[in-house]
Design an enzyme around this catalytic site. Structure first.
Site, PDB file in Angstrom:
ATOM      1  N   LYS A 171      52.487   0.790  36.965  1.00  0.00           N
ATOM      2  CA  LYS A 171      51.445   0.603  37.991  1.00  0.00           C
ATOM      3  C   LYS A 171      50.577   1.843  38.124  1.00  0.00           C
ATOM      4  O   LYS A 171      49.386   1.726  38.394  1.00  0.00           O
ATOM      5  CB  LYS A 171      52.060   0.200  39.339  1.00  0.00           C
ATOM      6  N   LYS A 198      55.165  -9.353  30.529  1.00  0.00           N
ATOM      7  CA  LYS A 198      55.659 -10.191  31.629  1.00  0.00           C
ATOM      8  C   LYS A 198      54.512 -10.984  32.255  1.00  0.00           C
ATOM      9  O   LYS A 198      53.424 -10.454  32.429  1.00  0.00           O
ATOM     10  CB  LYS A 198      56.286  -9.267  32.690  1.00  0.00           C
ATOM     11  N   LYS A 210      51.653 -11.827  38.655  1.00  0.00           N
ATOM     12  CA  LYS A 210      50.635 -12.401  39.529  1.00  0.00           C
ATOM     13  C   LYS A 210      49.391 -11.544  39.623  1.00  0.00           C
ATOM     14  O   LYS A 210      48.342 -12.012  40.013  1.00  0.00           O
ATOM     15  CB  LYS A 210      51.203 -12.756  40.905  1.00  0.00           C
TER      16      LYS A 210
HETATM   17  P1  ATP Z   1      52.945  -7.880  40.723  1.00  0.00           P
HETATM   18  O1  ATP Z   1      52.141  -8.378  39.565  1.00  0.00           O
HETATM   19  O2  ATP Z   1      52.147  -7.762  42.002  1.00  0.00           O
HETATM   20  O3  ATP Z   1      53.794  -6.698  40.431  1.00  0.00           O
HETATM   21  P2  ATP Z   1      54.998  -9.825  40.245  1.00  0.00           P
HETATM   22  O4  ATP Z   1      54.402 -11.098  39.718  1.00  0.00           O
HETATM   23  O5  ATP Z   1      55.699  -8.949  39.289  1.00  0.00           O
HETATM   24  O6  ATP Z   1      53.916  -9.041  41.076  1.00  0.00           O
HETATM   25  P3  ATP Z   1      56.862  -9.525  42.455  1.00  0.00           P
HETATM   26  O7  ATP Z   1      56.449  -9.786  43.852  1.00  0.00           O
HETATM   27  O8  ATP Z   1      56.928  -8.109  42.017  1.00  0.00           O
HETATM   28  O9  ATP Z   1      55.935 -10.287  41.411  1.00  0.00           O
HETATM   29  O10 ATP Z   1      58.227 -10.234  42.176  1.00  0.00           O
HETATM   30  C1  ATP Z   1      58.877 -11.174  42.989  1.00  0.00           C
HETATM   31  C2  ATP Z   1      60.112 -11.649  42.273  1.00  0.00           C
HETATM   32  O11 ATP Z   1      59.738 -12.423  41.130  1.00  0.00           O
HETATM   33  C3  ATP Z   1      61.000 -10.523  41.740  1.00  0.00           C
HETATM   34  O12 ATP Z   1      62.355 -10.876  41.911  1.00  0.00           O
HETATM   35  C4  ATP Z   1      60.658 -10.454  40.282  1.00  0.00           C
HETATM   36  O13 ATP Z   1      61.740  -9.957  39.508  1.00  0.00           O
HETATM   37  C5  ATP Z   1      60.389 -11.916  39.967  1.00  0.00           C
HETATM   38  N1  ATP Z   1      59.457 -12.049  38.853  1.00  0.00           N
HETATM   39  C6  ATP Z   1      58.169 -11.604  38.825  1.00  0.00           C
HETATM   40  N2  ATP Z   1      57.601 -11.918  37.655  1.00  0.00           N
HETATM   41  C7  ATP Z   1      58.541 -12.555  36.911  1.00  0.00           C
HETATM   42  C8  ATP Z   1      58.560 -13.104  35.592  1.00  0.00           C
HETATM   43  N3  ATP Z   1      57.494 -13.081  34.824  1.00  0.00           N
HETATM   44  N4  ATP Z   1      59.704 -13.686  35.157  1.00  0.00           N
HETATM   45  C9  ATP Z   1      60.799 -13.731  35.947  1.00  0.00           C
HETATM   46  N5  ATP Z   1      60.855 -13.221  37.196  1.00  0.00           N
HETATM   47  C10 ATP Z   1      59.743 -12.638  37.680  1.00  0.00           C
END
Ligand code: ATP
Ligand code: LTN
Length: 333
Positions: free
Chosen positions: A115, A197, A200
């Site tokens: 980040k 990955k 969002k």
């Molecule tokens: P950001 O892009 O804002 O970092 P993010 O999509 O990674 O957000 P988080 O809010 O950080 O989402 O994650 C919420 C939950 O979803 C966490 O438990 C994280 O491990 C899970 N998660 C996020 N992205 C994935 C993915 N691509 N596959 C599996 N689990 C995920």
């Protein structure tokens, strides 16, 4: 353990529209624990401001995330669903834990490295000490298990290290939590670049399938997903695009990789991708219907937030009072 109760705790940041990665890696698994554990699931709005947010959007997404938790099957009668910033003990314990967290430990966190590389104009102290706030979330509730996707494992491990460090000084002050990573769906990858990955906050909306995408959009995105050379639907390390789609299909249908290989033997990627899109759309349709109903009742959502925050505070207050006493802070009667 909080008293006699085993505790499950997790959180999701309202930092964007939730993806099928969030659903399959995290939220879908949260409900599993409610029969045997006391469960707390927060909307981590304080974590979200470690990167710049538009306030009105953060507010809207906070409502949406509460509604999505419920639409994904978390019944507020059985799970404490709440918004992190409504329980001030989180920020307070985070400060204390910061004083037991080492600069070197935080410097090794891969999420911080990613980040800070993506937001070079705003490498703020909160982004760096983010894991101490996450540890505060978890430790306030004396959590046993933390269901998360694999990207959060490192943060939960740091939380364990902090808890163990403090427990060496004051034995038994904190329960030491275990990360619970799903076998299937622990890391859903981007549809545009299956080595990254699905996230969002990705700028490319075609790389990401949102839980709330309509059926046609979902099918279109899967149709366009990057696949690999060849035409065989086979689960293999050298076919990360196809392997990712097979994982998604398997998560939504419950079929094993062998079953999927057999089902699509001899057909091209086109037909397979359409089937993945349809499976995702079918599985998410009831979630979307329920979500729309919940979002139409803002007062109802606010009532749930209030109830959740009151329940969570009851637990958080107790842990924080114990910790402050151990620290040597004066307690007035
Ligand atoms: P950001 O892009 O804002 O970092 P993010 O999509 O990674 O957000 P988080 O809010 O950080 O989402 O994650 C919420 C939950 O979803 C966490 O438990 C994280 O491990 C899970 N998660 C996020 N992205 C994935 C993915 N691509 N596959 C599996 N689990 C995920
Ligand atoms: N940092 C997590 C969200 C989160 C969380 C938590 C997860 C905040 N607090 C406590 C588990 C336990 C993330 O970015 N996914």
């Amino acid at each position: 353990m909080f008293g006699e109760q085993k505790v499950s705790y997790s959180g999701v940041q309202p930092s964007g529209n939730l993806t099928i990665g969030n659903y399959l890696g995290a939220i879908r698994n949260f409900a599993e624990y409610s029969a045997q554990y006391k469960t707390f699931y927060c909307v981590a709005d304080e974590h979200a401001i470690t990167v710049r947010q538009v306030p009105a959007e953060l507010r809207r997404r906070t409502y949406e995330t509460v509604a999505l938790y419920m639409a994904c099957g978390l019944d507020p009668a059985q799970n404490t669903l709440y918004v992190q910033s409504m329980v001030h003990e989180h920020a307070e314990l985070a400060w204390i834990l910061n004083c037991f967290t080492m600069f070197g430990e935080l410097s090794r966190m891969t999420q911080f490295k990613d980040k800070s590389a993506r937001h070079t104009d705003n490498i703020n102290a909160g982004l760096f000490t983010y894991p101490a706030l996450m540890a505060a979330d978890i430790l306030l509730y004396q959590t046993d298990v933390v269901p998360v996707g694999i990207d959060q494992k490192q943060h939960v491990e740091l939380c364990r290290d902090i808890a163990e460090r403090i427990n060496q000084i004051w034995p038994g002050l904190f329960t030491v939590p275990e990360p619970m990573i799903p076998q299937n769906g622990m890391k859903i990858m981007s549809l545009a670049d299956p080595t990254r990955k699905m996230s969002k906050s990705d700028e490319n909306p075609n790389a990401v399938v949102y839980i709330l995408d309509d059926r046609d959009t979902m099918i279109r995105k899967f149709r366009r997903a990057v696949t690999d050379s060849g035409s065989e639907v086979r689960y293999a390390a050298d076919k990360p695009g196809v392997a990712n789609l097979m994982t998604i299909y398997s998560c939504f249908t419950g079929k094993s990789m062998e079953e999927i290989e057999r089902e699509f033997a001899g057909v091209g990627y086109g037909e397979f991708k359409l089937a993945v899109g349809e499976a995702a759309a079918d599985a998410l349709a009831p979630v979307q219907r329920r979500y729309t109903e919940l979002m139409a009742d803002k007062a109802g959502l606010e009532a749930q937030m209030k109830k959740g925050a009151e329940e969570a505070s009851w637990y958080a207050r107790r842990t924080l009072a114990k910790v402050k006493k151990k620290m040597g802070f004066v307690q007035l009667s």
